[in-house]
Design an enzyme around this catalytic site. Sequence first.
Site, mmCIF file in Angstrom:
data_model
loop_
_atom_site.group_PDB
_atom_site.id
_atom_site.type_symbol
_atom_site.label_atom_id
_atom_site.label_comp_id
_atom_site.label_asym_id
_atom_site.label_seq_id
_atom_site.Cartn_x
_atom_site.Cartn_y
_atom_site.Cartn_z
ATOM 1 N N HIS A 82 0.830 -1.207 0.000
ATOM 2 C CA HIS A 82 0.000 0.000 0.000
ATOM 3 C C HIS A 82 0.865 1.257 0.000
ATOM 4 O O HIS A 82 0.557 2.238 -0.694
ATOM 5 C CB HIS A 82 -0.936 -0.023 1.205
ATOM 6 C CG HIS A 82 -1.776 1.197 1.337
ATOM 7 N ND1 HIS A 82 -1.521 2.158 2.292
ATOM 8 C CD2 HIS A 82 -2.847 1.640 0.637
ATOM 9 C CE1 HIS A 82 -2.413 3.122 2.174
ATOM 10 N NE2 HIS A 82 -3.226 2.840 1.182
ATOM 11 N N GLU A 108 -4.163 7.752 7.736
ATOM 12 C CA GLU A 108 -5.152 6.832 7.171
ATOM 13 C C GLU A 108 -5.460 5.698 8.148
ATOM 14 O O GLU A 108 -6.620 5.301 8.322
ATOM 15 C CB GLU A 108 -4.618 6.279 5.850
ATOM 16 C CG GLU A 108 -5.658 5.666 4.951
ATOM 17 C CD GLU A 108 -5.101 5.279 3.590
ATOM 18 O OE1 GLU A 108 -5.843 4.621 2.838
ATOM 19 O OE2 GLU A 108 -3.941 5.635 3.271
ATOM 20 N N GLU A 146 2.096 1.931 -3.458
ATOM 21 C CA GLU A 146 1.053 2.569 -4.276
ATOM 22 C C GLU A 146 1.031 4.080 -4.028
ATOM 23 O O GLU A 146 0.911 4.875 -4.954
ATOM 24 C CB GLU A 146 -0.297 1.957 -3.931
ATOM 25 C CG GLU A 146 -1.483 2.654 -4.557
ATOM 26 C CD GLU A 146 -2.665 2.717 -3.620
ATOM 27 O OE1 GLU A 146 -3.231 3.812 -3.461
ATOM 28 O OE2 GLU A 146 -3.021 1.667 -3.047
ATOM 29 N N HIS A 147 1.186 4.484 -2.754
ATOM 30 C CA HIS A 147 1.216 5.913 -2.429
ATOM 31 C C HIS A 147 2.429 6.608 -3.059
ATOM 32 O O HIS A 147 2.352 7.770 -3.452
ATOM 33 C CB HIS A 147 1.263 6.103 -0.912
ATOM 34 C CG HIS A 147 -0.079 6.179 -0.265
ATOM 35 N ND1 HIS A 147 -0.543 7.305 0.365
ATOM 36 C CD2 HIS A 147 -1.071 5.257 -0.158
ATOM 37 C CE1 HIS A 147 -1.760 7.080 0.843
ATOM 38 N NE2 HIS A 147 -2.102 5.833 0.541
#
Length: 447
Positions: A71, A151, A74-75
């Site tokens: 993840h 997040e 992806e950022h």
Amino acid sequence: MIAKGPAEAAEVAAQASRPVGEHDPDVGLTTLPSGLRIVSQRMDHAVTVSLGIWIGAGARDELPHEHGLAHLLEHMAFKGTARRSAREIAEEIESVGGDLNAATSVEYTCYTARVLGQDLPLAVDILSDILTAPALTEEELAREKGVILQEIGAVQDTPDDLVYDRFLQAAFPDQPLGRPILGTAKTVKSFTPAAIQAYLARNYHAGNMVLAASGAVDHDELVALATERLAALPAGPKAPPDREGGHYRGGEARIEGDEEQVHLVLGFPGLPFRDGAHYPLQIFSSVLGGGLSSRLFQEVREQRGLAYSIDAFHWPFSDCGVFGISAGTAPEDVGELVEVALACLRQAAEDVTEAEVARARAQMKVGLLASLESPGGKLEQMARQVLVFGRAIPREELAQRLDAVTLDDVRAAGRSLLGQEPTIAAVGPLGGLPPAEWLRQTVRLEA
């Protein structure tokens, strides 16, 4: 962005078992010598093109110390490359009216773009740049770690998200499948550029990728662009290495809180999408809780007013799956809701009707066809089918597989849930939630 589990009707239809069948004749498919697969479909009415690169690795392909790295990567995708700064990436794509996105799921990661058909070369160039020459600077890494920590905190403050994380943790304890995609504050803080490069080297190779496009696209042009721009991708086998198998075990996660509602998920072992037997369970989940006419909605919402919404789902993964019922209810109603939901499940397993099965099939077919009408929907379906099965599956074949499911198949799928070790995850004021042993005995009743 986190891609959710495969619960939607269109998603279900896309996840066909590996059959002996033909590649969709309307879809172009080319494999480069490096192993990179390129798939596309032209839509004559479209003036835009949706495209993306899918990688057959996601959260479950992380090593324990990499939890959350897929993840984070992806950022980092749009935070700069050897040729472009983060600002330049944003300005270039938005100067032509396009947009970029990315998503991480349990079993794949994707990087996507949408532009006018004439701007396909620019979109391919930017996506290729991101994948072959990411900058991964310490400064950007530190910034994105902070974003992801926020997040993670947001999930903790959102009980209807948190309950699904805890549900998978309880269903698949001590396994990659049970780990939250976001990672933990501890693991995210520990990541270094070297750790990211190690993950990239292990998973981001041509044999484990698919370049897909749908809309205003010419297949030969797409192949030529990929041959030129993605030549730097290392070759490799068409599978992620050494993926740990998933094993449903069942368990319990109770998080006491002061929310106005109890957020609840009840679960049972499901089936993998590589096994055609998952289709009856998909249909059973739709009959039980897939729409306004479903048994759970009619009994729990319409007849008893115990919840605003209640759903049943089946998430098939590549080697296992999980079935669940989810709802939010008042603390004083949670015991009755659980009892009624389990009673509906047991009853449906015994007497689901042909009319209910026909409605479920129709819902799933419409969901599939609706998704195929847009470039974005067709893009995702093609990419994932080619990534997993090596071909784009014609929609007629998918419909035939749904039509082949019999009433007896659906009833057997429902009965297969009875007697299984349940999973329960709940967030909120839990004083009225029945104890775990009561739940186990209730589920096993009449198994």
